[in-house]
Enzyme design. Structure first.
Site, mmCIF file in Angstrom:
data_model
loop_
_atom_site.group_PDB
_atom_site.id
_atom_site.type_symbol
_atom_site.label_atom_id
_atom_site.label_comp_id
_atom_site.label_asym_id
_atom_site.label_seq_id
_atom_site.Cartn_x
_atom_site.Cartn_y
_atom_site.Cartn_z
ATOM 1 N N HIS A 24 1.114 -1.619 -0.108
ATOM 2 C CA HIS A 24 0.155 0.171 0.114
ATOM 3 C C HIS A 24 1.062 1.014 -0.186
ATOM 4 C CE1 HIS A 24 -4.124 1.253 1.078
ATOM 5 N NE2 HIS A 24 -3.748 2.625 1.133
ATOM 6 N N ASP A 47 -13.679 3.219 8.097
ATOM 7 C CA ASP A 47 -12.320 4.115 6.865
ATOM 8 C C ASP A 47 -13.438 4.758 6.096
ATOM 9 O OD1 ASP A 47 -9.962 4.666 6.064
ATOM 10 O OD2 ASP A 47 -10.310 3.826 4.511
ATOM 11 N N ARG A 77 -12.170 12.785 6.914
ATOM 12 C CA ARG A 77 -11.321 13.587 6.640
ATOM 13 C C ARG A 77 -10.659 14.814 5.207
ATOM 14 N NH1 ARG A 77 -7.307 9.018 6.855
ATOM 15 N NH2 ARG A 77 -5.794 10.243 6.337
ATOM 16 N N SER A 80 -6.120 4.096 9.360
ATOM 17 C CA SER A 80 -6.611 4.530 7.432
ATOM 18 C C SER A 80 -6.561 3.211 7.347
ATOM 19 C CB SER A 80 -7.392 5.495 7.402
ATOM 20 O OG SER A 80 -6.853 5.063 5.540
ATOM 21 N N LYS A 137 -7.328 -1.503 7.430
ATOM 22 C CA LYS A 137 -7.878 -1.843 5.980
ATOM 23 C C LYS A 137 -7.276 -3.155 5.064
ATOM 24 C CE LYS A 137 -7.209 1.590 2.786
ATOM 25 N NZ LYS A 137 -7.730 2.621 3.533
#
Ligand code: URA
Length: 433
Positions: free
Chosen positions: A81, A160, A167, A182, A186
């Protein structure tokens, strides 16, 4: 317990306990806490921060706000990620490379928000590509082809999804506890056994300096370790866009070229570093330098590109566009941006390039905006390049003539050209393993 007390505690810079954090996450996900109350708490967290324990509790509550995938039947799944960037097409290139080593890739990616791009928007630039598979189809694809990449459509970390959108509209994105929770919620929900994180650092990233990037990396690694998911963070430079293309189909085309051997130096370095650690975590090669050579080999022998085509076709994408990238629809206006003076490019601010790309329609200004896959920017010159006055620095790809002219002017101003060359930039800043 009530939300007013929890907000007041964080407002006064006090530590929240596990029950309070769980109460907030559960009730916000269910719709029992209003957006304005969640916004107040999120802003208090943004301003006053959270310690390790609070951040870990927030992450775990968010991960358990929906389903948790069990991918153990697939073997060791290594996920990757990025904390976000401009021209970041790494997943498009790296996912098939990793799958070409028979390491399962089961990945959930996001859309672009603000000036940063998102993998799902890029994949949707390939005609027919379906990002919303069911869990069964997703797992079936990984079993059959070793790879599947989908959007955030499954019920994974729904907290999230809500918090990220919130946000974004209250300017509370650049926060270490909020980014850590966040991303790691995930990753935990998506069932990976090991995780490699690309922590971007620079003006086009959420972390603007190395100290903050290191703190973010350490926080995420700590959460990964606590969740028994070995995590490696690679801190990469995001002071200028990655590679040449910024924009959805333009980035798909650059990815195809990369997998056929035409590689920009910065993209190559990031791919080799992240990929080598993924191979190591998967138990398929302990030596990072040797892994880099193996990756180059799988590009050279065509296996990575073949995997890319198999992947895209298994999700309904038209592979003929990858075989002949000329088939991608082109923008109506392709405008060169010329150097105003001779010298060396000393700066090409990634965030500003991202904003220009977004203005052209490659990203969303409002969440409901439709993406134009064909628009964007091709950067012919990047930092360190020597240029002559009048030489082409970049091309703007736009569908509207006056917008093209306006954004070309802006891009010209983003290029800083000086008489003397600056030190060559480093693409890999640090590894936290
Ligand atoms: N990517 C995410 O998924 N979440 C963030 O908060 C930032 C980048």
């Amino acid at each position: 317990m009530n939300i007013q007390e929890i907000i007041a505690k964080k407002r006064d810079n006090l530590e929240l306990n596990k029950e309070e954090i769980e109460y907030f996450v559960t009730n916000y996900t269910n719709g029992n806490i209003a957006d304005y109350q969640a916004a107040a708490l999120v802003m208090a967290i943004y301003i006053n921060g959270m310690n390790k324990q609070e951040t870990t509790n927030l992450t775990l509550s968010m991960a358990h706000s929906g389903d948790i995938l069990d991918l153990s039947e697939l073997g060791t799944v290594v996920d990757k990620h990025s904390t976000g960037g401009i021209g970041d097409k790494i997943t498009l290139i790296l996912a098939p490379i990793i799958a070409s080593f028979n390491i399962p890739v089961a990945k959930m990616s996001g859309r672009g928000l603000g000036y940063t791009g998102g993998t799902i928007d890029k994949l949707e630039a390939i005609p027919g590509y379906k990002t919303n598979l069911t869990i069964e189809e997703f797992i079936q694809n990984v079993k059959k082809n070793g790879i599947s990449v989908i959007g955030q459509t499954l019920n994974l970390a729904p907290a999230d999804k809500k918090l990220y959108a919130l946000r974004d509209v209250i300017s509370a994105t650049e926060s270490i506890p909020l980014i850590s929770s966040s991303i790691m919620s995930k990753k935990i929900a998506a069932g990976a056994s090991k995780i490699v994180l690309d922590v971007t650092c620079g003006n086009g990233a959420f972390m603007k300096n190395l100290k903050d990037a290191e703190n973010l990396a350490k926080m995420m690694k700590n959460i990964g370790d606590l969740a028994h998911k070995e995590t490696v963070c690679v801190i990469t430079n995001m002071n200028e866009p990655l590679g040449k293309a910024v924009g959805n189909s333009l980035e798909v085309i650059e990815s195809v070229k990369f997998l056929k051997g035409e590689m920009s130096e910065d993209v190559k370095e990031v791919i080799l570093e992240l990929g080598s650690y993924m191979i190591k975590l998967a138990g398929k090669g302990a030596n990072i330098e040797e892994n880099k050579q193996k990756i180059l080999e799988n590009i050279k022998n065509g296996m990575a590109f073949e995997k890319f085509k198999t992947w895209v076709s298994s999700q309904g994408g038209d592979v003929s566009f990858l075989e002949d990238t000329q088939k991608f629809k082109k923008a109506k206006y392709i405008l060169p941006v010329l150097a105003q003076k001779s010298g060396y490019v000393t700066s090409l601010n990634a965030q500003k390039v991202g904003e220009i790309s977004m203005n052209l329609g490659a990203g969303r200004i409002q969440k409901e905006d439709t993406i134009l896959p064909e628009v964007g920017i091709i950067l012919e010159k990047k930092t360190g390049a020597k240029v002559q006055k009048g030489e082409i620095l970049a091309y703007i790809h736009a569908n509207n003539e006056s917008l093209a002219n306006e954004q070309a002017q802006k891009l010209q101003n983003v290029y800083e050209i000086q008489e003397h060359k600056l030190e060559t930039k480093k693409n890999i800043l640090e590894i936290i393993a």
